[in-house]
Write an enzyme that holds these catalytic residues in place. Structure first.
Site, short mmCIF file in Angstrom:
data_model
loop_
_atom_site.label_atom_id
_atom_site.label_comp_id
_atom_site.label_asym_id
_atom_site.label_seq_id
_atom_site.Cartn_x
_atom_site.Cartn_y
_atom_site.Cartn_z
CE LYS A 120 -3.78 -2.04 2.72
NZ LYS A 120 -4.91 -1.78 1.83
NE ARG A 168 -11.08 -9.50 -2.40
CZ ARG A 168 -11.42 -8.52 -3.23
NH1 ARG A 168 -11.76 -8.80 -4.48
NH2 ARG A 168 -11.41 -7.27 -2.83
#
Length: 501
Positions: A279, A353
């Site tokens: 990130k 996920r």
């Protein structure tokens, strides 16, 4: 903080402050009329200046009002009576607390629940007041050398005699809810060098010691390997902190034999660097909040156990840490999930996920009535809904409707997003059963579509809380959402259980 109810005339009882409402254009609430009468028209005699226009969220603190036993009288402007809705009511309560914090008042009589709020009863008004008060007083100063202290320690809500029983129940529920929200906040605000997957498990175990009908177990990496939870394992393999899936089981003794559990699965990424797909550095500190799904589950389990709800609820804290390193998983990797389906990793920052898909498959063994997962899953949900509503997706319309109803009741709002087959195509992969991302468009929906492929065995809902779980800027910190929404959902389930018994 202690909360009480009283149906007696508080104007003649000694206290540090009484709080009453006034409406715009000088209209008085019933309590304001009482105080005005006792004080021989003192309130009516005040100059109608800018401080006493009754506009929403104005406050005027009066000292030593004639013939009133309280040291202070706090007037809260309520705006126009016909415009008083739940949102404004909560703002008035917050204004009250923030004003009281500056006064040094310790014990307060509050008349604001007498206000008529569209479609809301005394139960809602008192529960909501407690939630707002505790939120306004909350301060995470565990790691500060100087602690924040407030004098305010007791609030008594003044109600009618016929409202007393409902108000007492509301206080019990409101306190439990506030405790659950604060526990979720505390867990989420804890720094990532302390709050890792082992800390999540230890926190759950320590808390569970208070209750005979709660037990905690854990699935460690060795067991995950034996089971074939390869997607979950891949996410955490770049970290020195072991991935751990903590399972909290609450089972009331008041439920019929054969009752199936309601299962809550919380994403617990205790720090998400993005992994190899790292990130940007700006605001990366806030990635400690990527475990707010797990914090929510922990908070909700607090509420359920404190209220001893007649339910069977299992909470899963899916703990892991996503870090770069020589052993980290990579873009291009293909993972075989616990379900047997394969996933091509296109972005290691779409890791939640992958943890959740194996957790959702794992909970099939509980033969659940329904499963709800809670996750700070996508920035796309923040773009779509902002910071006001959580995203909701479901494979079962009645479940989605029940959650939306609970969100309206609690004021912890959610908005349903579609899960159409047309979105599933975005997850196509040339090399595996699916990819872990679906491109730039409809990112929140394709993430939900991904999870839906692992939920065919039960009714399932997904709450994307990326926009609602924490605040940034000056008020940075966890919000405790959606503990209130899910607690209301379970309170509704408990009520239905009692009525059906």
């Amino acid at each position: 903080m202690e909360f009480k109810v009283n149906s007696e005339c508080s104007e003649k009882q000694s206290s540090d402050c009484i709080v009453i409402g006034i409406f715009e254009s000088g209209e008085f609430s019933p309590s304001a009329e009482k105080v005005n009468k006792i004080s021989h028209g003192y309130l009516k005699g005040l100059p109608q200046n800018a401080d006493l226009q009754g506009k929403a969220e104005q406050a005027l603190l009066l000292h030593h009002v004639p013939h009133v036993a309280a040291e202070r009288v706090l007037l809260i402007g309520c705006g126009k009576e016909e415009e008083l809705d739940e949102r404004r009511y909560k703002k008035l309560i917050k204004k009250m607390v923030n004003t009281l914090k500056e006064t040094g008042a310790k014990n307060v009589f509050c008349y604001l629940p007498e206000l008529k709020v569209k479609g809301k009863d005394i139960d809602w008004k008192i529960r909501s007041a407690i939630e707002v008060i505790q939120d306004a007083l909350y301060c995470f100063d565990h790691y500060k050398s100087t602690k924040t202290l407030h004098a305010l320690n007791q609030i008594t809500f003044i109600v009618t005699a016929t409202q007393t029983k409902a108000a007492q129940t509301a206080i019990q529920e409101g306190i439990a809810l506030a405790v659950g929200i604060n526990e979720a906040k505390n867990l989420a605000n804890t720094p990532p060098n302390i709050c890792n997957p082992a800390y999540l498990n230890a926190s759950a175990r320590k808390w569970a010691e208070k209750f005979k009908n709660v037990r905690v177990s854990v699935v460690n990496e060795d067991e995950m390997k034996k089971l074939g939870m390869n997607a979950y394992l891949a996410v955490g393999q770049g970290s020195k902190n072991e991935s751990l899936m903590s399972i909290i089981e609450y089972k009331s003794g008041k439920i019929p034999a054969g009752t199936k559990p309601i299962v809550l699965v919380g994403k617990g990424m205790t720090f998400d660097s993005g992994g190899i797909s790292i990130k940007p550095s700006q605001n990366m500190d806030e990635m400690k909040y990527d475990m707010c799904g797990a914090a929510t589950v922990f908070g909700v389990m607090n509420v359920v156990a404190e209220l001893n709800l007649p339910l069977y609820v299992i909470g899963v804290l899916a703990g892991a840490e996503n870090m770069p390193g020589g052993n980290a998983y990579r873009p291009g990797d293909i993972l075989t999930t616990l379900s047997g389906q394969t996933v091509e990793v296109l972005n290691t920052d779409a890791e939640g996920r992958l943890v959740l898909c194996d957790a959702l498959t794992y909970v099939e063994r509980f033969d659940p009535e329904l499963v709800i997962d809670i996750a700070t899953l996508t920035g796309a949900c923040v773009v779509a809904l902002g910071h006001h509503m959580s995203g909701l997706m479901s494979n079962h319309a009645p479940l989605a409707e029940d959650l939306l109803h609970a969100s309206e009741q609690s004021g912890d709002l959610a908005w349903r997003l579609p899960l159409g087959e047309e979105y599933q195509e975005q997850l196509d992969s040339n090399f595996a059963d699916m990819a872990n991302i679906g491109g730039r468009t409809a990112g929140a929906i394709t993430a939900g579509c991904f999870l839906s492929r692992f939920t065919h065995q039960y009714h399932w809902a997904h709450l994307d809380i990326a926009g609602t779980a924490w605040r940034t800027g000056k008020e940075k910190g966890a919000t405790g959402r959606p503990v209130a929404l899910l607690s209301q959902f379970l309170l509704n389930k408990a009520l239905a259980q009692k009525q059906g018994a």
